[in-house]
Design a protein around this motif. Sequence first.
Motif, PDB file in Angstrom:
ATOM      1  N   GLU A 186       0.833  -1.198   0.000  1.00 36.85           N
ATOM      2  CA  GLU A 186       0.000   0.000   0.000  1.00 36.85           C
ATOM      3  C   GLU A 186       0.874   1.257   0.000  1.00 36.85           C
ATOM      4  OE1 GLU A 186      -3.610   2.049   2.611  1.00 36.85           O
ATOM      5  OE2 GLU A 186      -2.415   0.415   3.450  1.00 36.85           O
ATOM      6  N   LEU A 187       1.995   1.213   0.737  1.00 38.57           N
ATOM      7  CA  LEU A 187       2.892   2.367   0.801  1.00 38.57           C
ATOM      8  C   LEU A 187       3.500   2.677  -0.565  1.00 38.57           C
ATOM      9  CD1 LEU A 187       4.659   1.746   4.225  1.00 38.57           C
ATOM     10  CD2 LEU A 187       3.380   3.794   3.589  1.00 38.57           C
ATOM     11  N   ASP A 188       3.883   1.636  -1.289  1.00 37.71           N
ATOM     12  CA  ASP A 188       4.419   1.855  -2.643  1.00 37.71           C
ATOM     13  C   ASP A 188       3.429   2.629  -3.507  1.00 37.71           C
ATOM     14  OD1 ASP A 188       6.942   0.764  -2.412  1.00 37.71           O
ATOM     15  OD2 ASP A 188       6.284  -1.267  -2.872  1.00 37.71           O
ATOM     16  N   GLU A 189       2.171   2.188  -3.463  1.00 41.78           N
ATOM     17  CA  GLU A 189       1.144   2.818  -4.285  1.00 41.78           C
ATOM     18  C   GLU A 189       0.856   4.246  -3.812  1.00 41.78           C
ATOM     19  OE1 GLU A 189      -3.513   2.038  -5.578  1.00 41.78           O
ATOM     20  OE2 GLU A 189      -2.355   0.485  -4.562  1.00 41.78           O
ATOM     21  N   LEU A 190       0.795   4.434  -2.486  1.00 39.90           N
ATOM     22  CA  LEU A 190       0.516   5.756  -1.938  1.00 39.90           C
ATOM     23  C   LEU A 190       1.624   6.745  -2.267  1.00 39.90           C
ATOM     24  CD1 LEU A 190      -0.874   4.744   1.585  1.00 39.90           C
ATOM     25  CD2 LEU A 190      -2.179   5.826  -0.254  1.00 39.90           C
ATOM     26  N   GLU A 199       0.292  17.919  -2.905  1.00 37.27           N
ATOM     27  CA  GLU A 199      -0.575  18.798  -2.118  1.00 37.27           C
ATOM     28  C   GLU A 199      -1.683  18.023  -1.385  1.00 37.27           C
ATOM     29  OE1 GLU A 199      -2.851  17.826  -5.650  1.00 37.27           O
ATOM     30  OE2 GLU A 199      -0.741  18.319  -5.292  1.00 37.27           O
ATOM     31  N   ASN A 200      -1.807  16.721  -1.702  1.00 37.60           N
ATOM     32  CA  ASN A 200      -2.915  15.910  -1.164  1.00 37.60           C
ATOM     33  C   ASN A 200      -2.663  15.541   0.303  1.00 37.60           C
ATOM     34  OD1 ASN A 200      -4.794  13.817  -0.557  1.00 37.60           O
ATOM     35  ND2 ASN A 200      -5.027  13.423  -2.746  1.00 37.60           N
ATOM     36  N   LYS A 201      -3.389  16.199   1.201  1.00 36.17           N
ATOM     37  CA  LYS A 201      -3.200  15.970   2.640  1.00 36.17           C
ATOM     38  C   LYS A 201      -3.712  14.592   3.076  1.00 36.17           C
ATOM     39  CE  LYS A 201      -1.556  20.136   3.312  1.00 36.17           C
ATOM     40  NZ  LYS A 201      -1.522  20.574   1.896  1.00 36.17           N
ATOM     41  N   GLU A 202      -4.716  14.087   2.373  1.00 35.59           N
ATOM     42  CA  GLU A 202      -5.246  12.767   2.732  1.00 35.59           C
ATOM     43  C   GLU A 202      -4.211  11.672   2.475  1.00 35.59           C
ATOM     44  OE1 GLU A 202      -8.977  11.907   0.953  1.00 35.59           O
ATOM     45  OE2 GLU A 202      -9.999  13.640   1.838  1.00 35.59           O
ATOM     46  N   LEU A 203      -3.454  11.810   1.386  1.00 33.23           N
ATOM     47  CA  LEU A 203      -2.407  10.830   1.095  1.00 33.23           C
ATOM     48  C   LEU A 203      -1.335  10.854   2.181  1.00 33.23           C
ATOM     49  CD1 LEU A 203      -1.920  11.252  -2.770  1.00 33.23           C
ATOM     50  CD2 LEU A 203      -2.798   9.232  -1.583  1.00 33.23           C
ATOM     51  N   ILE A 204      -0.977  12.049   2.629  1.00 34.78           N
ATOM     52  CA  ILE A 204       0.031  12.169   3.697  1.00 34.78           C
ATOM     53  C   ILE A 204      -0.466  11.472   4.959  1.00 34.78           C
ATOM     54  CG2 ILE A 204       1.189  13.818   5.230  1.00 34.78           C
ATOM     55  CD1 ILE A 204       1.239  15.783   2.879  1.00 34.78           C
ATOM     56  N   ALA A 205      -1.755  11.680   5.295  1.00 33.69           N
ATOM     57  CA  ALA A 205      -2.334  11.050   6.490  1.00 33.69           C
ATOM     58  C   ALA A 205      -2.372   9.525   6.341  1.00 33.69           C
ATOM     59  CB  ALA A 205      -3.734  11.594   6.745  1.00 33.69           C
ATOM     60  N   ASP A 206      -2.713   9.038   5.128  1.00 34.25           N
ATOM     61  CA  ASP A 206      -2.775   7.585   4.897  1.00 34.25           C
ATOM     62  C   ASP A 206      -1.392   6.945   5.034  1.00 34.25           C
ATOM     63  OD1 ASP A 206      -5.466   7.691   4.490  1.00 34.25           O
ATOM     64  OD2 ASP A 206      -5.339   7.763   2.299  1.00 34.25           O
ATOM     65  N   GLU A 245       7.375   7.907  10.112  1.00 29.20           N
ATOM     66  CA  GLU A 245       6.122   8.507  10.580  1.00 29.20           C
ATOM     67  C   GLU A 245       6.356   9.946  11.030  1.00 29.20           C
ATOM     68  OE1 GLU A 245       2.774   7.848  14.107  1.00 29.20           O
ATOM     69  OE2 GLU A 245       4.637   6.689  14.099  1.00 29.20           O
ATOM     70  N   ASP A 246       7.495  10.200  11.701  1.00 29.53           N
ATOM     71  CA  ASP A 246       7.833  11.554  12.147  1.00 29.53           C
ATOM     72  C   ASP A 246       7.967  12.520  10.971  1.00 29.53           C
ATOM     73  OD1 ASP A 246       7.766  11.136  14.834  1.00 29.53           O
ATOM     74  OD2 ASP A 246       9.924  10.836  15.081  1.00 29.53           O
ATOM     75  N   VAL A 247       8.538  12.014   9.880  1.00 28.53           N
ATOM     76  CA  VAL A 247       8.702  12.857   8.694  1.00 28.53           C
ATOM     77  C   VAL A 247       7.342  13.360   8.207  1.00 28.53           C
ATOM     78  CG1 VAL A 247       9.398  12.900   6.271  1.00 28.53           C
ATOM     79  CG2 VAL A 247      10.852  11.760   7.963  1.00 28.53           C
ATOM     80  N   PHE A 248       6.417  12.440   8.046  1.00 29.08           N
ATOM     81  CA  PHE A 248       5.102  12.810   7.514  1.00 29.08           C
ATOM     82  C   PHE A 248       4.289  13.616   8.526  1.00 29.08           C
ATOM     83  CE2 PHE A 248       6.402   9.525   4.631  1.00 29.08           C
ATOM     84  CZ  PHE A 248       5.879   9.941   3.411  1.00 29.08           C
ATOM     85  N   GLN A 249       4.507  13.328   9.814  1.00 28.58           N
ATOM     86  CA  GLN A 249       3.842  14.115  10.844  1.00 28.58           C
ATOM     87  C   GLN A 249       4.295  15.572  10.795  1.00 28.58           C
ATOM     88  OE1 GLN A 249       1.469  13.507  12.844  1.00 28.58           O
ATOM     89  NE2 GLN A 249       1.607  14.880  14.593  1.00 28.58           N
ATOM     90  N   SER A 250       5.614  15.770  10.635  1.00 31.31           N
ATOM     91  CA  SER A 250       6.163  17.128  10.586  1.00 31.31           C
ATOM     92  C   SER A 250       5.655  17.889   9.364  1.00 31.31           C
ATOM     93  CB  SER A 250       7.697  17.070  10.562  1.00 31.31           C
ATOM     94  OG  SER A 250       8.197  16.484  11.738  1.00 31.31           O
ATOM     95  N   VAL A 251       5.599  17.194   8.227  1.00 26.73           N
ATOM     96  CA  VAL A 251       5.096  17.841   7.009  1.00 26.73           C
ATOM     97  C   VAL A 251       3.626  18.201   7.181  1.00 26.73           C
ATOM     98  CG1 VAL A 251       4.602  17.529   4.556  1.00 26.73           C
ATOM     99  CG2 VAL A 251       6.772  16.730   5.501  1.00 26.73           C
ATOM    100  N   ARG A 252       2.861  17.306   7.768  1.00 27.17           N
ATOM    101  CA  ARG A 252       1.433  17.574   7.952  1.00 27.17           C
ATOM    102  C   ARG A 252       1.208  18.770   8.867  1.00 27.17           C
ATOM    103  NH1 ARG A 252      -3.068  13.469  10.429  1.00 27.17           N
ATOM    104  NH2 ARG A 252      -2.009  14.076  12.355  1.00 27.17           N
TER     105      ARG A 252
END
Length: 883
Positions: A186-190, A199-206, A245-252
């Motif tokens: 799933e991560l590969d596809e996301l 710019e898609n915030k939902e993808l970052i959250a997923d 996870e920290d990377v994506f949390q910081s970006v979000r």
Amino acid sequence: MKKRFTSEDIELLREILEESPQYLEGIEDNILSLEKNPSEEIIDEVFRTFHSLKGITGFVDLPSVTKTCHSLESLVKMIKEDKATITNSIIDLLLDGTDLIKEIMANIESAISNYNGGEIEIDVIGLGEDEIEKRVQDISNLEVESKPEREEIIPEKDISEGILSDTFLTESLNDFTEEFSENISELDELMLNLENHPENKELIADIMRAFHTIKGGARLLISLNPEPNILLSLKRVEKISHSLEDVFQSVRESGTDFPTTLVDLIYPGIDMLKALNNSILQNETPVEIENYIEKLEKSLDELASEQKVQKRVEGKREETEIPPSFQAFLNITEQFLDFAEHFNIKEGDIKQLERMATMTISALNAVELKKVDTVQKILKAAEEKNSKVYKDRLKNFSTWFADVVSRYTRITATISPEDETKRIGELLKEDEKISNQILEQALVEQKGTSEKIGKILQKKGITSEEISTALMKQSAARRKAIEKTLPTALTTRTIRVNSEKLDKLMNLAGEVLTLKNQYQHIAKEAELGVQSVTKRLKNSVAEMSRLSNELQAVVMSMRMVPIGTLFNKYKRTVRDLAKSLGKKIELYMEGEETEVDRNVLEKLADPITHMVRNCVDHGIELPTERKAIGKNETGYIRFKAYYRGSYVFVEVEDDGKGIDPNAVRAKAIDKGLVSPEETMRYNDEEILNFIFIPGFSTSEVVSNVSGRGVGMDVVKTNVESMGGKVYVDSKVGKGTKITMRIPLSLSIFKGLMVEIGSQQYILPLDVVEETIKVNMKKIHNYKNFMLVEVRSETIPLFIAEELLNGLHIELKEKSFEFDLVPLVIVSEEGNRFALVVDQFLEESEFLIKSIPDYLRSDSFITGVTILGDGTPVLILNPTKVVR
């Protein structure tokens, strides 16, 4: 004490809530078995349960559950190693610990039931885990003093050795690696989608959620102490997934688009996770990750410097300034008052009152309301058993709380959109509680300190009540903002289904698809006028009938659960009630494997609870009383379940004093339900049915267990709401047996379709004794009553059309085929009568659908079904129609 949880934590908490019941449902049964027939197998099972609960809570930091489970598994380990002897106090401790775990899970479930996104605080700390740990330590110290030669130090990592089976660990690993592989795919596809849509915030959250899930799964398995290579692989999985996870949390949190410069750094991390998954599967030495982690952290620091990405620590500092939700304070205090008002000051459990008072004091402190001493005085009066002082102080506290609720309601009703971002000082200034000059001075004093603005303002003359009002307004505004901007989260209900049933369902689905193709082919032949199409159509209809029956059976079986899962819950109830009343009672069960619909099982819980309470409190005598009349000192309660036709019968029986029919007669006369003369018309069996009338009780004393006259009313109401019946059989001095007859399913039933007037109706087959047609000469009028002769027996006769439409019908004026009147002979609740219908249509199984309460017409309409042509048909209760 409350703990803050993120939106990602909520998803994991939901998973824990779905997993935990399978452990908690059986743990009480096993603990009670330890008390009577301890065995090594049961000891191992109890240990595994607490260890597994500790493990699954490793997904989310729940220190209260972890600490409690760890204390209890240590206690069970002492038993296993003969360092502690099973006593009543140890059993009580294990049960109390289990209750605490259930309480924490209930708090979590309640908190997230209306979750609307964002971060929330849940009361999960300081609820009694320290007390459990201390009690376990006290037992350990006693054992060490009495058996010093057995003392030994065992490393923490060895706790599960010899306890957790290889099978359990293997299954857990298999589940993890399977889910791990799915998440990586799933991560590969996301990531590919995110690369095209940064710019898609939902993808970052997923993506962040996927890393969070992998991290949680790794933590769980680490707690199970697998082999060294696997353990090392899991620790590296946890570390990488946490860093990513920290990377994506910081970006979000920065609110910016995902930087494309990071994409090439994320993919190697995903590849490393793939390699680590293979290491786990092959039990090999895992790849090194330190260089990658250093590179990841360095890139993140550079990015933060360039884009000024706000770090989590800075965000947390802002959060600590936000006051705890006043809604939580209101809920906790409301629960305390509800409990305290019904608390039996002479016989109640003071520990429970202390626990709830402690929670209320914490809530008061959190919102800075000066009523802590009042709660403490209430508690002191309860401990001293001073009823008058207790009631007076409780009344004063309740009046004060009602005023707080009133103010809170007024405030939240007038929140404006602008209030959502205002600070405490601004809100106070708007309410003219503070001047602009004082506010500016307070803000200057606050700079460079960690002191809250509210504390500083209090020093300048602002009262705690005024600050509390502003806090409530701010808290309510923020909650409204969250509710407006975030989507409603969906809760899930899952049912575990045997894989064989799913296989069968898949096979049947395949057959239905084949049959559908046959119908399409037949339709084409019909258009071409092929002569043999009629025969083929009939065969296909017969095949469809077979498939639909099998599909129905399989789907229903997927909802069926053994009634023993409900029965087992009452072992603890019987033990605790008997112990509190000084009685000796054994609980026996028969037919635990009998399966019923899951909805039926849920609705049976309340009736059985009330019956058990009556058995223990009213029915079974004290040991001295039983011995004096020649009974065994230990009484019994027996649960029994069995099938009969399309019903399941559930019996609750005791060998107590029984119900005295003369006492029931006297109480019925005393309540004005019947006259003395009327009571003599009822035989002993019929008079016992008065116990089901609301408020009826033969008990002279109202206890905190029973005696208020509401229990048996609940039994009858709940059972009849399922289309069932309740029967009572009691003999003075011998005991009482309550039998409940319940449909196997609440959705399918067998019925007889008839025509009444110009309408179709359905009568349940379980009340239909027979259908006959009689000559008009066998129907007679007697004093405005109609009677009919049926095989030399005369029974009452009613015209269904007359009763349903409220019109007078002359039976002689109606036309019947061959002048034979169709009659449905109804036998129910000791009544037997004949119902005139216009025509018998068909006997079949029907799908029952509920109807709104206002359409039930005094309960003689029990539901509705939809025929194949779309026609709705009402389902009648013939006895209620006649009444």
